[in-house]
Design an enzyme around this catalytic site. Sequence first.
Site, short mmCIF file in Angstrom:
data_model
loop_
_atom_site.label_atom_id
_atom_site.label_comp_id
_atom_site.label_asym_id
_atom_site.label_seq_id
_atom_site.Cartn_x
_atom_site.Cartn_y
_atom_site.Cartn_z
N LYS A 99 65.76 -45.25 -0.21
CA LYS A 99 65.99 -46.66 -0.55
C LYS A 99 67.05 -46.79 -1.66
CE LYS A 99 62.73 -48.17 2.24
NZ LYS A 99 62.53 -47.00 3.08
N1 T4K Z 1 57.74 -50.56 5.72
C1 T4K Z 1 59.01 -50.42 6.16
C2 T4K Z 1 59.66 -51.56 6.85
C3 T4K Z 1 59.69 -49.21 5.95
O1 T4K Z 1 60.94 -49.07 6.42
C4 T4K Z 1 59.03 -48.17 5.28
C5 T4K Z 1 59.70 -46.90 5.07
C6 T4K Z 1 57.71 -48.37 4.82
C7 T4K Z 1 57.10 -49.59 5.06
C8 T4K Z 1 56.93 -47.31 4.11
O2 T4K Z 1 57.42 -47.04 2.81
P1 T4K Z 1 57.14 -45.57 2.17
O3 T4K Z 1 55.65 -45.28 2.28
O4 T4K Z 1 57.99 -44.59 2.90
O5 T4K Z 1 57.56 -45.77 0.72
C9 T4K Z 1 62.73 -43.04 6.31
C10 T4K Z 1 61.87 -43.11 5.07
O6 T4K Z 1 61.07 -41.94 4.93
C11 T4K Z 1 60.97 -44.30 5.03
O7 T4K Z 1 60.56 -44.48 3.70
C12 T4K Z 1 61.71 -45.55 5.49
N2 T4K Z 1 60.84 -46.69 5.58
C13 T4K Z 1 62.33 -45.32 6.83
C14 T4K Z 1 63.09 -46.51 7.34
O8 T4K Z 1 63.25 -44.25 6.72
P2 T4K Z 1 62.74 -41.35 8.29
O9 T4K Z 1 61.63 -40.65 8.95
O10 T4K Z 1 63.76 -42.03 9.12
O11 T4K Z 1 63.44 -40.43 7.17
P3 T4K Z 1 64.25 -39.08 7.33
O12 T4K Z 1 63.52 -38.01 6.62
O13 T4K Z 1 64.62 -38.86 8.73
O14 T4K Z 1 65.57 -39.39 6.47
C15 T4K Z 1 66.58 -40.28 6.90
C16 T4K Z 1 67.91 -39.78 6.40
O15 T4K Z 1 67.94 -39.80 4.99
C17 T4K Z 1 68.24 -38.35 6.79
O16 T4K Z 1 69.10 -38.39 7.87
C18 T4K Z 1 68.93 -37.76 5.59
C19 T4K Z 1 68.62 -38.67 4.47
N3 T4K Z 1 67.78 -38.08 3.42
C20 T4K Z 1 66.42 -38.19 3.50
C21 T4K Z 1 65.63 -37.67 2.50
C22 T4K Z 1 64.13 -37.78 2.58
C23 T4K Z 1 68.39 -37.44 2.35
O17 T4K Z 1 69.62 -37.35 2.31
N4 T4K Z 1 67.60 -36.96 1.35
C24 T4K Z 1 66.25 -37.07 1.36
O18 T4K Z 1 65.58 -36.63 0.39
O19 T4K Z 1 62.02 -42.44 7.34
#
Ligand code: T4K
Length: 393
Positions: A193
């Site tokens: 975020k």
């Molecule tokens: N409600 C809505 C509408 C939401 O979008 C979300 C979370 C929530 C509730 C829940 O909030 P939290 O409990 O998570 O606080 C990601 C996030 O993990 C998630 O928080 C977010 N929404 C969602 C839209 O996106 P993924 O599974 O797509 O993340 P991931 O690990 O594939 O990462 C996406 C990209 O970010 C990667 O391509 C590379 C980059 N990245 C990621 C991380 C974790 C980095 O560069 N460094 C990092 O440390 O969910």
Amino acid sequence: MAPADPTTPFDTPIHVVRPRLPDLEGFVERLRTVWASGWLTNGGAQHVELELRLRQMLGVSSLSLFNNGTMALLTACRALSLGGEVITTPFTFPATPHVLGWLGATPVFADIDRATLTIDPGGIEPLITPQTTGILAVHVYGTPCDVDRLEDIARRHGLKLVYDAAHAFGVRVGGRGIGTFGDASAFSFHATKVFHTAEGGALACRDPELGDHVALLRNFGIRNEEEVELPGLNGKMNELQAALGLSVLDGLADEWHARRQLSAVYRTALADLPGLTLPGPATAEGGLLYYVIRVDGDRFGCSRDELQRRLRELNVFTRKYFYPLCSDYPCYRHLASAAPSSLPVAREAAAQVLCLPLHAGVTPEQAATIGLMIRSCAAGGIAAAGMAAVSIR
Ligand code: T4K
């Protein structure tokens, strides 16, 4: 400076989002304070300072920090006794309907508005039954829901109104902080975020009594050493998360500035492409979580998925937030409200959206090159015309 050749892959991957990493020395300085205090969680000094700063920044009177956005949302729904049926959107992250499932409530999916991609207030009233207890709406990509109409519907039907504001950090509507609308608004401070604490979140409540209730639920329901008032859980943010958040806050203006600049570059680079819909111009009022284009494959010249694949070959990693729709998950698709025919707008959006890289780690030149890469995927002839048009000042 001119953008690079759009047929050559970037040397290193360009991710859709990257966490803002604050100045390490400043962060270490904060950690020294934490070390000296010997206090790691349960409402320490960093936690107190961050909660106060965010309350002021977001313009809300009651704010509780959480260990993640999902726990904040779950606690909001629990504190407001949501059960039975809750009307929500299918165009969101799984966390939104899942918290309802954890509370034993049934999500009832309503279609979304074509322009904002947030829940369409016009579709809510026909879904209300005697079992309906609330509305759980999402400010998708930080675009505010139609807060006035939702408020009106909730009031007339005696329903609770909860906002999933995971994407909406810093967003304002008519000068009012987005967290002041509805009964409660849950923010996410996940690493991906604009503002983050690695993992984290917060809940803003309109009613201070509800805020007090929420703060108890977040800490096992413990009022003091001798009184446990409620069956609460552990939703606490720790001192390391809070210290990181305070450090990230210091660089937030730069992050927003970079994202505004990139949005403007994409806007110029992608203008006038048939079959491509761009987001509106970035405002100064927060948001800017993703730069989301919509690809109408028939008119654009290649499908959204094909475009994503080609960009990946060029080392550009986009995301399809939010495909598939939550209503298509195996755990929800049996629901009557999940019938594809009842969610045509959401279905079309899920088939077309593509989030482009938007964070301070992307340079304007790289964004311009990504623009050219996208142009070169479009129908023949446009790529060459576009090459001349894009330059970075
Ligand atoms: N409600 C809505 C509408 C939401 O979008 C979300 C979370 C929530 C509730 C829940 O909030 P939290 O409990 O998570 O606080 C990601 C996030 O993990 C998630 O928080 C977010 N929404 C969602 C839209 O996106 P993924 O599974 O797509 O993340 P991931 O690990 O594939 O990462 C996406 C990209 O970010 C990667 O391509 C590379 C980059 N990245 C990621 C991380 C974790 C980095 O560069 N460094 C990092 O440390 O969910």
